[in-house]
Enzyme design. Structure first.
Site, PDB file in Angstrom:
ATOM      1  N   ALA A 125     -44.966  18.334 -20.175  1.00  0.00           N
ATOM      2  CA  ALA A 125     -44.029  18.514 -21.283  1.00  0.00           C
ATOM      3  C   ALA A 125     -44.602  19.359 -22.423  1.00  0.00           C
ATOM      4  CB  ALA A 125     -43.605  17.154 -21.803  1.00  0.00           C
ATOM      5  N   ASN A 192     -48.958  11.494 -20.975  1.00  0.00           N
ATOM      6  CA  ASN A 192     -49.656  12.305 -19.977  1.00  0.00           C
ATOM      7  C   ASN A 192     -50.109  13.633 -20.561  1.00  0.00           C
ATOM      8  OD1 ASN A 192     -49.592  10.993 -17.198  1.00  0.00           O
ATOM      9  ND2 ASN A 192     -47.537  10.627 -17.982  1.00  0.00           N
ATOM     10  N   HIS A 222     -43.910  17.465 -29.105  1.00  0.00           N
ATOM     11  CA  HIS A 222     -45.373  17.546 -29.042  1.00  0.00           C
ATOM     12  C   HIS A 222     -45.832  18.749 -29.857  1.00  0.00           C
ATOM     13  CE1 HIS A 222     -45.333  14.549 -25.905  1.00  0.00           C
ATOM     14  NE2 HIS A 222     -44.548  15.298 -25.165  1.00  0.00           N
TER      15      HIS A 222
HETATM   16  N1  LIG Z   1     -47.447  15.101 -16.274  1.00  0.00           N
HETATM   17  C1  LIG Z   1     -46.465  14.934 -17.131  1.00  0.00           C
HETATM   18  O1  LIG Z   1     -46.238  15.725 -18.037  1.00  0.00           O
HETATM   19  C2  LIG Z   1     -45.550  13.764 -16.995  1.00  0.00           C
HETATM   20  C3  LIG Z   1     -44.362  13.707 -17.710  1.00  0.00           C
HETATM   21  C4  LIG Z   1     -43.536  12.611 -17.546  1.00  0.00           C
HETATM   22  C5  LIG Z   1     -43.911  11.581 -16.712  1.00  0.00           C
HETATM   23  N2  LIG Z   1     -45.092  11.640 -16.053  1.00  0.00           N
HETATM   24  C6  LIG Z   1     -45.544  10.542 -15.172  1.00  0.00           C
HETATM   25  O2  LIG Z   1     -45.005  10.742 -13.872  1.00  0.00           O
HETATM   26  C7  LIG Z   1     -44.784   9.478 -13.246  1.00  0.00           C
HETATM   27  C8  LIG Z   1     -43.333   9.410 -12.749  1.00  0.00           C
HETATM   28  O3  LIG Z   1     -42.433   9.567 -13.833  1.00  0.00           O
HETATM   29  P1  LIG Z   1     -40.866   9.245 -13.659  1.00  0.00           P
HETATM   30  O4  LIG Z   1     -40.221   9.639 -14.929  1.00  0.00           O
HETATM   31  O5  LIG Z   1     -40.368   9.803 -12.387  1.00  0.00           O
HETATM   32  O6  LIG Z   1     -40.929   7.653 -13.553  1.00  0.00           O
HETATM   33  P2  LIG Z   1     -39.827   6.656 -12.935  1.00  0.00           P
HETATM   34  O7  LIG Z   1     -40.154   5.321 -13.492  1.00  0.00           O
HETATM   35  O8  LIG Z   1     -38.473   7.207 -13.114  1.00  0.00           O
HETATM   36  O9  LIG Z   1     -40.161   6.652 -11.360  1.00  0.00           O
HETATM   37  C9  LIG Z   1     -41.368   6.184 -10.812  1.00  0.00           C
HETATM   38  C10 LIG Z   1     -41.096   5.743  -9.361  1.00  0.00           C
HETATM   39  O10 LIG Z   1     -42.348   5.509  -8.732  1.00  0.00           O
HETATM   40  C11 LIG Z   1     -42.334   4.242  -8.078  1.00  0.00           C
HETATM   41  N3  LIG Z   1     -43.696   3.719  -8.097  1.00  0.00           N
HETATM   42  C12 LIG Z   1     -44.404   3.293  -9.174  1.00  0.00           C
HETATM   43  N4  LIG Z   1     -45.644   2.913  -8.785  1.00  0.00           N
HETATM   44  C13 LIG Z   1     -45.704   3.103  -7.453  1.00  0.00           C
HETATM   45  C14 LIG Z   1     -46.724   2.891  -6.477  1.00  0.00           C
HETATM   46  N5  LIG Z   1     -47.917   2.394  -6.818  1.00  0.00           N
HETATM   47  N6  LIG Z   1     -46.460   3.197  -5.184  1.00  0.00           N
HETATM   48  C15 LIG Z   1     -45.238   3.685  -4.852  1.00  0.00           C
HETATM   49  N7  LIG Z   1     -44.232   3.897  -5.704  1.00  0.00           N
HETATM   50  C16 LIG Z   1     -44.463   3.619  -7.003  1.00  0.00           C
HETATM   51  C17 LIG Z   1     -41.332   3.399  -8.859  1.00  0.00           C
HETATM   52  O11 LIG Z   1     -40.785   2.375  -8.030  1.00  0.00           O
HETATM   53  C18 LIG Z   1     -40.288   4.443  -9.279  1.00  0.00           C
HETATM   54  O12 LIG Z   1     -39.270   4.590  -8.304  1.00  0.00           O
HETATM   55  C19 LIG Z   1     -45.107   8.412 -14.315  1.00  0.00           C
HETATM   56  O13 LIG Z   1     -46.415   7.921 -14.125  1.00  0.00           O
HETATM   57  C20 LIG Z   1     -45.027   9.174 -15.621  1.00  0.00           C
HETATM   58  O14 LIG Z   1     -45.873   8.639 -16.618  1.00  0.00           O
HETATM   59  C21 LIG Z   1     -45.891  12.716 -16.161  1.00  0.00           C
END
Ligand SMILES: NC(=O)c1ccc[n+]([C@@H]2O[C@H](COP(=O)([O-])OP(=O)(O)OC[C@H]3O[C@@H](n4cnc5c(N)ncnc54)[C@H](O)[C@@H]3O)[C@@H](O)[C@H]2O)c1
Length: 272
Positions: A125, A192, A222
């Site tokens: 982001a 993140n 941000h």
């Molecule tokens: N890099 C970045 O800039 C950035 C930005 C936003 C979110 N993220 C991260 O990306 C990840 C996903 O974000 P999202 O918005 O899709 O979240 P979300 O909550 O919408 O989806 C996460 C999915 O992963 C599944 N899950 C969680 N832990 C699991 C595991 N150990 N094994 C299998 N499945 C699992 C959950 O059941 C859910 O369906 C999060 O960790 C979030 O913090 C990163």
């Protein structure tokens, strides 16, 4: 075309899957896994080309695919990154906060070398990681100020031990100030970008983070200030939160889709 596996079928995973299915990314999504079977099924229902839902993450790692996209949680990275690399798959990680644990980072770096595999971290982001990467050796200070609506911060570990009551905040209020390693531990689903910034620049102990709760905003903002002998860099991104998960910004999803498109395409690579 590259064959892709998806670990995590939530907001980010679903958008990436739809981008592949719609032809935006020249690849095929062949396998998906989510600890919630319901989420995997919901995702697969939306796709024209149906990937297989694997029963566990081990089967996903062993499937005949070239790259796995992690879009699940820090726990998923901690538990599975090594297995995925050992299975000779490249890995794109979205839950970047997990890499601020130095023991995990070391294991992953070593596994990349041992198994000759790559780990990709999209810019998420924020913007400007290309510049921070270039001036890395000349950086003296990096500050990240993240401003979100209190609702987008709700549920973070920070509130288990803090007196801050989000419901009572009526104007922009700094609720956290500290280094990136602390920020990532206390706000794992929110910050993140702090992890990405630390890994690119000065490291987690020298990257300063301020988190502001603002009840008057509907954006995830941000602002980055990086100073060094190269000059000064000011970057501000006002993100629209994703409809399905307000903790995740729309740009984070788009940057993951673009990174994957680049990985899967034969083309000129633009930018540092
Ligand atoms: N890099 C970045 O800039 C950035 C930005 C936003 C979110 N993220 C991260 O990306 C990840 C996903 O974000 P999202 O918005 O899709 O979240 P979300 O909550 O919408 O989806 C996460 C999915 O992963 C599944 N899950 C969680 N832990 C699991 C595991 N150990 N094994 C299998 N499945 C699992 C959950 O059941 C859910 O369906 C999060 O960790 C979030 O913090 C990163």
């Amino acid at each position: 075309m590259k064959r892709i596996g998806l670990l995590g079928c939530g907001a980010i995973g679903t958008s990436i899957a739809i981008a592949i299915d719609g032809g935006k990314i020249p690849a095929t999504l062949t396998h998906v896994y989510d600890k919630s079977k319901e989420n995997s099924k919901k995702l697969v229902e939306r796709l024209q080309t149906k990937p297989e839902i694997t029963e566990n993450v081990g089967l996903l790692a062993a499937a005949p695919i070239e790259i796995i996209i992690e879009a699940a949680s820090q726990e998923a990275v901690r538990d599975n990154a090594l297995t995925i690399l050992q299975n000779k798959k490249d890995l794109m990680i979205m839950s970047v906060g997990a890499l601020l644990d130095e023991s995990i980072l070391e294991v992953i770096l070593q596994a990349c070398k041992d198994f000759k595999k790559k780990v990709y971290l999209p810019s998420g982001a924020i913007a400007g990681l290309d510049a921070i990467k270039s001036v890395k050796d000349e950086l003296e200070s990096v500050i990240l100020v993240t401003t979100k609506h209190p609702q987008s911060l709700k549920g973070a570990k920070f509130f288990e031990t803090s007196d801050v009551n989000l419901e009572e905040i009526k104007q922009p209020t700094t609720i956290f100030e500290g280094d990136a390693s602390k920020a990532v531990k206390l706000f794992p689903a929110n910050i993140n970008v702090a992890a990405l910034l630390s890994l690119t620049g000065l490291g987690s102990q020298k990257t300063n983070v301020r988190i502001v709760a603002d009840p008057n905003t509907d954006k995830n903002t941000h602002s980055i200030e990086a100073i060094g002998s190269f000059g000064k860099l000011f970057i501000k991104v006002e993100n629209i939160p994703d409809q399905n998960n307000p903790k995740t910004s729309r740009l984070a999803i788009l940057s993951a889709i673009e990174k994957l498109r680049q990985i899967c395409s034969d083309e000129i690579s633009i930018g540092t």
